[in-house]
Design a protein around this motif. Structure first.
Motif, PDB file in Angstrom:
ATOM      1  N   MET A   1       0.841  -1.188   0.000  1.00  0.00           N
ATOM      2  CA  MET A   1       0.000   0.000   0.000  1.00  0.00           C
ATOM      3  C   MET A   1       0.884   1.250   0.000  1.00  0.00           C
ATOM      4  O   MET A   1       1.881   1.320   0.699  1.00  0.00           O
ATOM      5  N   LYS A   2       0.479   2.229  -0.770  1.00  0.00           N
ATOM      6  CA  LYS A   2       1.190   3.504  -0.887  1.00  0.00           C
ATOM      7  C   LYS A   2       0.454   4.549  -0.057  1.00  0.00           C
ATOM      8  O   LYS A   2      -0.775   4.640  -0.111  1.00  0.00           O
ATOM      9  N   VAL A   3       1.222   5.331   0.727  1.00  0.00           N
ATOM     10  CA  VAL A   3       0.629   6.399   1.543  1.00  0.00           C
ATOM     11  C   VAL A   3       1.368   7.703   1.297  1.00  0.00           C
ATOM     12  O   VAL A   3       2.531   7.715   0.901  1.00  0.00           O
ATOM     13  N   ILE A   4       0.651   8.797   1.556  1.00  0.00           N
ATOM     14  CA  ILE A   4       1.236  10.133   1.473  1.00  0.00           C
ATOM     15  C   ILE A   4       1.299  10.706   2.877  1.00  0.00           C
ATOM     16  O   ILE A   4       0.323  10.643   3.621  1.00  0.00           O
ATOM     17  N   TYR A   5       2.462  11.246   3.223  1.00  0.00           N
ATOM     18  CA  TYR A   5       2.631  11.956   4.495  1.00  0.00           C
ATOM     19  C   TYR A   5       2.939  13.409   4.137  1.00  0.00           C
ATOM     20  O   TYR A   5       4.074  13.754   3.824  1.00  0.00           O
ATOM     21  N   PRO A   6       1.917  14.279   4.137  1.00  0.00           N
ATOM     22  CA  PRO A   6       2.114  15.672   3.727  1.00  0.00           C
ATOM     23  C   PRO A   6       2.509  16.570   4.901  1.00  0.00           C
ATOM     24  O   PRO A   6       2.226  16.268   6.068  1.00  0.00           O
ATOM     25  N   GLY A   7       3.162  17.677   4.578  1.00  0.00           N
ATOM     26  CA  GLY A   7       3.490  18.665   5.596  1.00  0.00           C
ATOM     27  C   GLY A   7       4.404  19.726   5.035  1.00  0.00           C
ATOM     28  O   GLY A   7       4.851  19.649   3.889  1.00  0.00           O
ATOM     29  N   SER A   8       4.705  20.715   5.871  1.00  0.00           N
ATOM     30  CA  SER A   8       5.625  21.765   5.438  1.00  0.00           C
ATOM     31  C   SER A   8       7.069  21.376   5.739  1.00  0.00           C
ATOM     32  O   SER A   8       7.980  21.777   5.031  1.00  0.00           O
ATOM     33  N   PHE A   9       7.303  20.644   6.808  1.00  0.00           N
ATOM     34  CA  PHE A   9       8.645  20.151   7.158  1.00  0.00           C
ATOM     35  C   PHE A   9       9.679  21.281   7.133  1.00  0.00           C
ATOM     36  O   PHE A   9      10.729  21.158   6.522  1.00  0.00           O
ATOM     37  N   ASP A  10       9.375  22.371   7.817  1.00  0.00           N
ATOM     38  CA  ASP A  10      10.203  23.587   7.773  1.00  0.00           C
ATOM     39  C   ASP A  10      10.710  23.959   9.159  1.00  0.00           C
ATOM     40  O   ASP A  10      10.235  24.934   9.730  1.00  0.00           O
ATOM     41  N   PRO A  11      11.688  23.230   9.690  1.00  0.00           N
ATOM     42  CA  PRO A  11      12.431  22.094   9.143  1.00  0.00           C
ATOM     43  C   PRO A  11      11.866  20.762   9.629  1.00  0.00           C
ATOM     44  O   PRO A  11      11.028  20.713  10.518  1.00  0.00           O
ATOM     45  N   VAL A  12      12.394  19.684   9.044  1.00  0.00           N
ATOM     46  CA  VAL A  12      12.053  18.339   9.485  1.00  0.00           C
ATOM     47  C   VAL A  12      12.637  18.126  10.880  1.00  0.00           C
ATOM     48  O   VAL A  12      13.748  18.559  11.163  1.00  0.00           O
ATOM     49  N   THR A  13      11.846  17.504  11.758  1.00  0.00           N
ATOM     50  CA  THR A  13      12.270  17.244  13.143  1.00  0.00           C
ATOM     51  C   THR A  13      12.307  15.739  13.390  1.00  0.00           C
ATOM     52  O   THR A  13      11.843  14.942  12.567  1.00  0.00           O
ATOM     53  N   TYR A  14      12.812  15.372  14.568  1.00  0.00           N
ATOM     54  CA  TYR A  14      12.780  13.959  14.950  1.00  0.00           C
ATOM     55  C   TYR A  14      11.347  13.447  15.070  1.00  0.00           C
ATOM     56  O   TYR A  14      11.096  12.267  14.851  1.00  0.00           O
ATOM     57  N   GLY A  15      10.406  14.300  15.389  1.00  0.00           N
ATOM     58  CA  GLY A  15       9.004  13.903  15.430  1.00  0.00           C
ATOM     59  C   GLY A  15       8.504  13.487  14.063  1.00  0.00           C
ATOM     60  O   GLY A  15       7.848  12.446  13.907  1.00  0.00           O
ATOM     61  N   HIS A  16       8.823  14.288  13.040  1.00  0.00           N
ATOM     62  CA  HIS A  16       8.462  13.930  11.664  1.00  0.00           C
ATOM     63  C   HIS A  16       9.126  12.612  11.268  1.00  0.00           C
ATOM     64  O   HIS A  16       8.485  11.727  10.694  1.00  0.00           O
ATOM     65  N   LEU A  17      10.408  12.511  11.563  1.00  0.00           N
ATOM     66  CA  LEU A  17      11.170  11.329  11.158  1.00  0.00           C
ATOM     67  C   LEU A  17      10.662  10.071  11.843  1.00  0.00           C
ATOM     68  O   LEU A  17      10.669   8.983  11.245  1.00  0.00           O
ATOM     69  N   ASP A  18      10.201  10.204  13.069  1.00  0.00           N
ATOM     70  CA  ASP A  18       9.627   9.057  13.768  1.00  0.00           C
ATOM     71  C   ASP A  18       8.387   8.549  13.023  1.00  0.00           C
ATOM     72  O   ASP A  18       8.242   7.345  12.803  1.00  0.00           O
TER      73      ASP A  18
END
Length: 160
Positions: A1-18
């Protein structure tokens, strides 16, 4: 299955990476979709955010970094994706995310939004908080990868 994880990521944090790493273990393909919000000036350009994401996720073979402008529902249709991932830190996130999920479903009837709860160590973490700490000379090394820390500190030295 393919998923999209959208966001601004300005900047990317460890929370995003988790969230990204957890998704990469559960789904066949994860598309990190960096929002190009033309009404907002980000700290990092879209290209810089994409490069930081590519660098910090290069160990994940099933992760793709892309960007989009406009409606997320249209982007999901274009990518042939019917599942979106959104991270939740607090109840206040849920209220906003629920509205967006319902709007996206109205615009694209096949889209489903799956909510992933942040790990407790990242519940307080946001890109805005990281930028503010860095702006005042605080140590952000426990919030972002080394590449992001270096890039953000260089931006601040250059006058963002």
């Amino acid at each position: 299955m393919k998923v999209i994880y959208p966001g601004s990521f300005d900047p990317v944090t460890y929370g995003h990476l988790d969230i990204i790493e957890r998704c990469s273990k559960k789904f066949g393909k994860v598309i990190i979709a960096v929002l190009n919000n033309v009404s907002k000036k980000g700290t990092f350009t879209i290209q810089e955010r994409m490069e930081l994401l590519k660098e910090t996720t290069k160990h994940l073979d099933n992760v793709e970094v892309d960007s989009f402008s406009g409606l997320l529902a249209d982007y999901a249709k274009e990518k042939g994706c019917t599942t979106m991932i959104r991270g939740l830190r607090a109840v206040s996130d849920y209220e906003i995310e629920m509205q967006m999920a319902l709007v996206n479903r109205k615009l694209y009837k096949d889209i489903e939004t799956l909510f992933m709860v942040s790990r407790s160590e990242y519940v307080f973490l946001s890109s805005s908080l990281v930028k503010e700490i860095a702006l005042y000379g605080g140590d952000i090394s426990c919030f972002v990868p080394r590449e992001v820390e270096y890039a953000l500190n260089n931006k601040i030295k250059g006058g963002i």
